[in-house]
Design an enzyme around this catalytic site. Structure first.
Site, PDB file in Angstrom:
ATOM      1  N   GLU A 161      -1.624  -8.821   3.856  1.00  0.00           N
ATOM      2  CA  GLU A 161      -1.511  -9.264   5.260  1.00  0.00           C
ATOM      3  C   GLU A 161      -2.877  -9.365   5.924  1.00  0.00           C
ATOM      4  O   GLU A 161      -3.038 -10.124   6.885  1.00  0.00           O
ATOM      5  CB  GLU A 161      -0.582  -8.314   6.041  1.00  0.00           C
ATOM      6  CG  GLU A 161      -1.221  -7.024   6.560  1.00  0.00           C
ATOM      7  CD  GLU A 161      -1.472  -5.987   5.480  1.00  0.00           C
ATOM      8  OE1 GLU A 161      -1.155  -6.246   4.301  1.00  0.00           O
ATOM      9  OE2 GLU A 161      -2.003  -4.899   5.825  1.00  0.00           O
ATOM     10  N   CYS A 200       0.842  -1.206   0.000  1.00  0.00           N
ATOM     11  CA  CYS A 200       0.000   0.000   0.000  1.00  0.00           C
ATOM     12  C   CYS A 200       0.880   1.260   0.000  1.00  0.00           C
ATOM     13  O   CYS A 200       1.472   1.600  -1.003  1.00  0.00           O
ATOM     14  CB  CYS A 200      -0.970  -0.056   1.184  1.00  0.00           C
ATOM     15  SG  CYS A 200      -2.344   1.099   0.998  1.00  0.00           S
ATOM     16  N   HIS A 255      -3.762  -5.066   0.479  1.00  0.00           N
ATOM     17  CA  HIS A 255      -3.220  -5.470   1.784  1.00  0.00           C
ATOM     18  C   HIS A 255      -3.255  -6.992   1.928  1.00  0.00           C
ATOM     19  O   HIS A 255      -4.180  -7.529   2.557  1.00  0.00           O
ATOM     20  CB  HIS A 255      -4.021  -4.812   2.920  1.00  0.00           C
ATOM     21  CG  HIS A 255      -3.654  -3.385   3.172  1.00  0.00           C
ATOM     22  ND1 HIS A 255      -2.603  -3.016   3.976  1.00  0.00           N
ATOM     23  CD2 HIS A 255      -4.192  -2.229   2.693  1.00  0.00           C
ATOM     24  CE1 HIS A 255      -2.499  -1.687   4.010  1.00  0.00           C
ATOM     25  NE2 HIS A 255      -3.456  -1.185   3.231  1.00  0.00           N
TER      26      HIS A 255
END
Ligand code: MN
Length: 244
Positions: free
Chosen positions: A222, A115, A220
């Site tokens: 994660e 990001c 994202h």
């Protein structure tokens, strides 16, 4: 066997209170740490500093570097004045992360930017950003890139370049990703290729064409990783690249 050490650049949070006015914390969201630990790496938080010698030492300690999401990049870094839609910035973090990427890359170690991390890579190497998706040319940036759904949900498609390192990491070229960004890449830095785009032309990933892995993704992974094997594989392959 020792696992690769993945350095993680934190953000700085100001936690004001009556007793401790202006108190600051270097912090990393746990999903980044867990994405490393769950996929074969050892995460190491590298506190923000302006000390060049310390940054140099960080780059020697780690096997790979992970840049996290966070504030907007200071547009002065890419030669623009701030526009009305610019969000919060942290110029000190910008300078730190740019120096840390330079040192890590000079030490021939891979870099994954997520990001803000993607936007920082592009800025560092001479690219520019749209300060807001709405600043893109007419007909582009029409998809909702700040989703209201839970972060594990892939809200829009991306098309990944088949020949890219990213495609090898993901094991596929068409997938859905989450989206929590209001800025996007504009001019791409020299020496980088766009390797993933959304259907509305928003750049969702870039990677360096030569000289070791430097990869940035706009979504994202994660936040998707706990329930999404493709995103787990992205981290596992990045960590594996860091091991060699
Ligand atoms: Mn997006």
């Amino acid at each position: 066997m020792t696992k690769p050490i993945i350095g993680i650049a934190p953000g700085v949070l100001t936690v004001d209170s009556h007793m401790f006015p202006g108190r600051q914390r270097d912090y990393v969201n746990r999903d980044y740490l867990q994405s490393v630990t769950a996929n074969g790496g050892v995460p190491l938080i590298l506190p923000v500093t302006a000390d060049a010698a310390m940054i140099q030492q960080y780059s020697q300690l780690i096997d790979g570097l992970l840049l996290c999401g966070g504030q907007d990049i200071d547009p002065l870094n890419y030669g623009e004045e701030p526009l009305a839609e610019l969000g919060e910035i942290d110029p000190q973090r910008d300078q730190y992360e740019m120096a840390l990427v330079r040192a890590t890359h000079a030490a021939h170690k891979p870099v994954l930017g997520i990001c803000r991390g993607l936007q920082l890579l592009n800025t560092l190497y001479g690219g520019t950003l749209y300060q807001d998706v709405a600043d893109m040319p007419a007909g582009e940036g029409t998809i909702k890139h700040m989703q209201a759904q839970l972060p594990a949900y892939g809200i829009h498609h991306i098309q990944v370049a088949a020949s890219s390192q990213l495609a090898a990491y993901l094991g596929q070229t068409k997938l859905t990703v989450n989206s929590f960004h209001h800025q996007t890449l504009n001019k791409i830095a020299p020496g980088f290729n766009v390797v993933a785009t959304a259907p509305d032309q928003v750049v969702e990933a870039i990677e360096a064409t030569t000289g070791g892995l430097q990869l940035g993704v706009q979504w994202h992974p994660e936040m998707m990783q706990p329930t999404n094997p493709v995103m787990s594989q992205l981290f596992a392959k990045f960590i594996n690249t860091s091991a060699v």
